[in-house]
Design a protein around this motif. Sequence first.
Motif, PDB file in Angstrom:
ATOM      1  N   PHE A 279      68.631  49.002  45.036  1.00 10.96           N
ATOM      2  CA  PHE A 279      67.373  49.555  44.519  1.00 10.96           C
ATOM      3  C   PHE A 279      67.587  51.038  44.241  1.00 10.96           C
ATOM      4  O   PHE A 279      68.000  51.797  45.128  1.00 10.96           O
ATOM      5  N   LEU A 280      67.295  51.410  43.016  1.00 10.73           N
ATOM      6  CA  LEU A 280      67.389  52.811  42.621  1.00 10.73           C
ATOM      7  C   LEU A 280      65.997  53.413  42.791  1.00 10.73           C
ATOM      8  O   LEU A 280      65.009  52.859  42.272  1.00 10.73           O
ATOM      9  N   GLY A 281      65.893  54.509  43.541  1.00 12.21           N
ATOM     10  CA  GLY A 281      64.586  55.101  43.815  1.00 12.21           C
ATOM     11  C   GLY A 281      64.520  56.549  43.370  1.00 12.21           C
ATOM     12  O   GLY A 281      65.426  57.337  43.675  1.00 12.21           O
ATOM     13  N   GLU A 282      63.472  56.884  42.628  1.00 13.73           N
ATOM     14  CA  GLU A 282      63.277  58.285  42.215  1.00 13.73           C
ATOM     15  C   GLU A 282      62.436  58.990  43.274  1.00 13.73           C
ATOM     16  O   GLU A 282      61.355  58.506  43.639  1.00 13.73           O
ATOM     17  N   VAL A 283      62.945  60.113  43.763  1.00 14.07           N
ATOM     18  CA  VAL A 283      62.267  60.802  44.870  1.00 14.07           C
ATOM     19  C   VAL A 283      60.949  61.412  44.392  1.00 14.07           C
ATOM     20  O   VAL A 283      60.903  62.141  43.399  1.00 14.07           O
ATOM     21  N   GLN A 284      59.886  61.063  45.113  1.00 16.03           N
ATOM     22  CA  GLN A 284      58.547  61.571  44.798  1.00 16.03           C
ATOM     23  C   GLN A 284      58.168  62.718  45.725  1.00 16.03           C
ATOM     24  O   GLN A 284      57.452  63.632  45.334  1.00 16.03           O
ATOM     25  N   SER A 285      58.598  62.636  46.973  1.00 16.55           N
ATOM     26  CA  SER A 285      58.289  63.692  47.945  1.00 16.55           C
ATOM     27  C   SER A 285      59.305  63.618  49.072  1.00 16.55           C
ATOM     28  O   SER A 285      59.902  62.555  49.308  1.00 16.55           O
ATOM     29  N   ALA A 286      59.510  64.747  49.736  1.00 16.52           N
ATOM     30  CA  ALA A 286      60.434  64.781  50.881  1.00 16.52           C
ATOM     31  C   ALA A 286      59.898  65.773  51.897  1.00 16.52           C
ATOM     32  O   ALA A 286      59.674  66.943  51.561  1.00 16.52           O
ATOM     33  N   ASP A 287      59.645  65.304  53.103  1.00 16.12           N
ATOM     34  CA  ASP A 287      59.198  66.169  54.200  1.00 16.12           C
ATOM     35  C   ASP A 287      60.314  66.227  55.228  1.00 16.12           C
ATOM     36  O   ASP A 287      60.807  65.189  55.673  1.00 16.12           O
ATOM     37  N   LEU A 288      60.712  67.445  55.568  1.00 17.54           N
ATOM     38  CA  LEU A 288      61.862  67.641  56.451  1.00 17.54           C
ATOM     39  C   LEU A 288      61.420  68.265  57.767  1.00 17.54           C
ATOM     40  O   LEU A 288      60.515  69.103  57.789  1.00 17.54           O
TER      41      LEU A 288
ATOM     42  N   VAL B  15      59.691  59.740  50.050  1.00 20.85           N
ATOM     43  CA  VAL B  15      59.058  58.634  49.313  1.00 20.85           C
ATOM     44  C   VAL B  15      59.781  58.477  47.980  1.00 20.85           C
ATOM     45  O   VAL B  15      59.991  59.464  47.259  1.00 20.85           O
ATOM     46  N   CYS B  16      60.188  57.246  47.679  1.00 26.56           N
ATOM     47  CA  CYS B  16      60.892  56.956  46.425  1.00 26.56           C
ATOM     48  C   CYS B  16      60.108  55.929  45.618  1.00 26.56           C
ATOM     49  O   CYS B  16      59.502  55.016  46.189  1.00 26.56           O
ATOM     50  N   ARG B  17      60.165  56.094  44.297  1.00 25.06           N
ATOM     51  CA  ARG B  17      59.587  55.098  43.385  1.00 25.06           C
ATOM     52  C   ARG B  17      60.722  54.221  42.874  1.00 25.06           C
ATOM     53  O   ARG B  17      61.760  54.753  42.438  1.00 25.06           O
ATOM     54  N   VAL B  18      60.546  52.910  42.957  1.00 23.71           N
ATOM     55  CA  VAL B  18      61.596  52.006  42.477  1.00 23.71           C
ATOM     56  C   VAL B  18      61.674  52.122  40.949  1.00 23.71           C
ATOM     57  O   VAL B  18      60.684  51.883  40.257  1.00 23.71           O
ATOM     58  N   VAL B  19      62.844  52.520  40.424  1.00 25.61           N
ATOM     59  CA  VAL B  19      62.985  52.631  38.970  1.00 25.61           C
ATOM     60  C   VAL B  19      63.895  51.561  38.386  1.00 25.61           C
ATOM     61  O   VAL B  19      63.862  51.301  37.187  1.00 25.61           O
TER      62      VAL B  19
ATOM     63  N   SER C 196      71.671  60.958  41.904  1.00 24.47           N
ATOM     64  CA  SER C 196      71.577  61.881  40.761  1.00 24.47           C
ATOM     65  C   SER C 196      70.620  63.025  41.080  1.00 24.47           C
ATOM     66  O   SER C 196      69.620  62.835  41.768  1.00 24.47           O
ATOM     67  N   LEU C 197      70.988  64.206  40.546  1.00 23.92           N
ATOM     68  CA  LEU C 197      70.144  65.394  40.750  1.00 23.92           C
ATOM     69  C   LEU C 197      69.118  65.536  39.633  1.00 23.92           C
ATOM     70  O   LEU C 197      68.064  66.135  39.801  1.00 23.92           O
ATOM     71  N   ASP C 198      69.435  65.001  38.462  1.00 25.79           N
ATOM     72  CA  ASP C 198      68.529  65.118  37.322  1.00 25.79           C
ATOM     73  C   ASP C 198      68.500  63.803  36.555  1.00 25.79           C
ATOM     74  O   ASP C 198      69.395  63.546  35.745  1.00 25.79           O
ATOM     75  N   PRO C 199      67.527  62.917  36.825  1.00 25.56           N
ATOM     76  CA  PRO C 199      66.429  63.091  37.779  1.00 25.56           C
ATOM     77  C   PRO C 199      66.902  62.873  39.216  1.00 25.56           C
ATOM     78  O   PRO C 199      68.060  62.497  39.434  1.00 25.56           O
ATOM     79  N   PHE C 200      65.982  63.069  40.191  1.00 24.09           N
ATOM     80  CA  PHE C 200      66.321  62.936  41.611  1.00 24.09           C
ATOM     81  C   PHE C 200      66.385  61.454  41.986  1.00 24.09           C
ATOM     82  O   PHE C 200      65.357  60.839  42.262  1.00 24.09           O
ATOM     83  N   LEU C 201      67.594  60.903  41.973  1.00 29.13           N
ATOM     84  CA  LEU C 201      67.730  59.466  42.243  1.00 29.13           C
ATOM     85  C   LEU C 201      68.501  59.197  43.531  1.00 29.13           C
ATOM     86  O   LEU C 201      69.472  59.904  43.844  1.00 29.13           O
ATOM     87  N   THR C 202      68.065  58.172  44.235  1.00 20.76           N
ATOM     88  CA  THR C 202      68.745  57.693  45.439  1.00 20.76           C
ATOM     89  C   THR C 202      68.966  56.191  45.258  1.00 20.76           C
ATOM     90  O   THR C 202      68.392  55.585  44.346  1.00 20.76           O
ATOM     91  N   LEU C 203      69.750  55.617  46.164  1.00 19.12           N
ATOM     92  CA  LEU C 203      69.838  54.151  46.168  1.00 19.12           C
ATOM     93  C   LEU C 203      69.880  53.637  47.591  1.00 19.12           C
ATOM     94  O   LEU C 203      70.265  54.352  48.521  1.00 19.12           O
ATOM     95  N   VAL C 204      69.482  52.391  47.730  1.00 17.08           N
ATOM     96  CA  VAL C 204      69.655  51.676  48.992  1.00 17.08           C
ATOM     97  C   VAL C 204      70.022  50.235  48.639  1.00 17.08           C
ATOM     98  O   VAL C 204      69.513  49.676  47.655  1.00 17.08           O
ATOM     99  N   CYS C 205      70.952  49.649  49.425  1.00 11.45           N
ATOM    100  CA  CYS C 205      71.386  48.269  49.193  1.00 11.45           C
ATOM    101  C   CYS C 205      70.704  47.372  50.219  1.00 11.45           C
ATOM    102  O   CYS C 205      70.772  47.649  51.420  1.00 11.45           O
ATOM    103  N   VAL C 206      70.056  46.324  49.734  1.00  5.57           N
ATOM    104  CA  VAL C 206      69.263  45.456  50.622  1.00  5.57           C
ATOM    105  C   VAL C 206      69.798  44.021  50.529  1.00  5.57           C
ATOM    106  O   VAL C 206      69.923  43.466  49.424  1.00  5.57           O
ATOM    107  N   ASP C 207      70.072  43.448  51.698  1.00  2.00           N
ATOM    108  CA  ASP C 207      70.560  42.058  51.799  1.00  2.00           C
ATOM    109  C   ASP C 207      69.580  41.108  51.105  1.00  2.00           C
ATOM    110  O   ASP C 207      68.367  41.239  51.280  1.00  2.00           O
TER     111      ASP C 207
END
Length: 167
Positions: free
Chosen positions: A138-147, A123-127, A46-57
Amino acid sequence: MTSIPFTATDFRHALSQFSTGVAVITAPRGPLAAYGMTANSFTSVSLDPFLTLVCVDQRSHLLPLLKQGKYFGVNVLKAGQQQISVYFAQSEQTSEAEAKLGIRYRWTQAGIPLLEDTIAQIVCRVVASYIAGDHTIFLGEVQSADLFPGEPLVFFRSHYRELAPRP
Ligand SMILES: Cc1cc2nc3c(=O)[nH]c(=O)nc-3n(C[C@H](O)[C@H](O)[C@H](O)COP(=O)(O)O)c2cc1C
């Protein structure tokens, strides 16, 4: 075409047609001690808010760390870092082995380990977390991104690839 009965191997083959990047999900496992897990399930949500996900065994050593912790790191590997991907796909992780592979961490103020020499350090915060079969999402809200500059490591049909420039 493969149809029912559809086996686990068929499922793997089908999904391996979808090429991805390769990330290492990092979390603290003690004071200045880090644990990492190679993952290609990292996705933008999601762009609003900035959400990512990762699937963990469910069996992964990372799972309890993400359940306890509030934050995790996402480190996007660059071309030539296959060995680092292979290293973080196993649970035997020692500072000696990491020194040999040239793996270095930087620690955020919140105590999250990030991998130096990668093309993105997020860096993501688990939401939220959701159990989904044999994995937890795990749904993570992006806190910072260094490229950083560089080409990505690619995973396609269960093999590592690198992007070729257009002819
Ligand atoms: C390219 C690649 C991508 C992977 N993606 C994931 C993933 O998205 N989620 C996951 O749980 N495991 C994934 N794995 C497997 C884990 O990296 C590996 O099983 C795990 O780190 C083993 O450590 P453990 O003993 O803590 O389970 C992937 C492995 C590779 C090589």
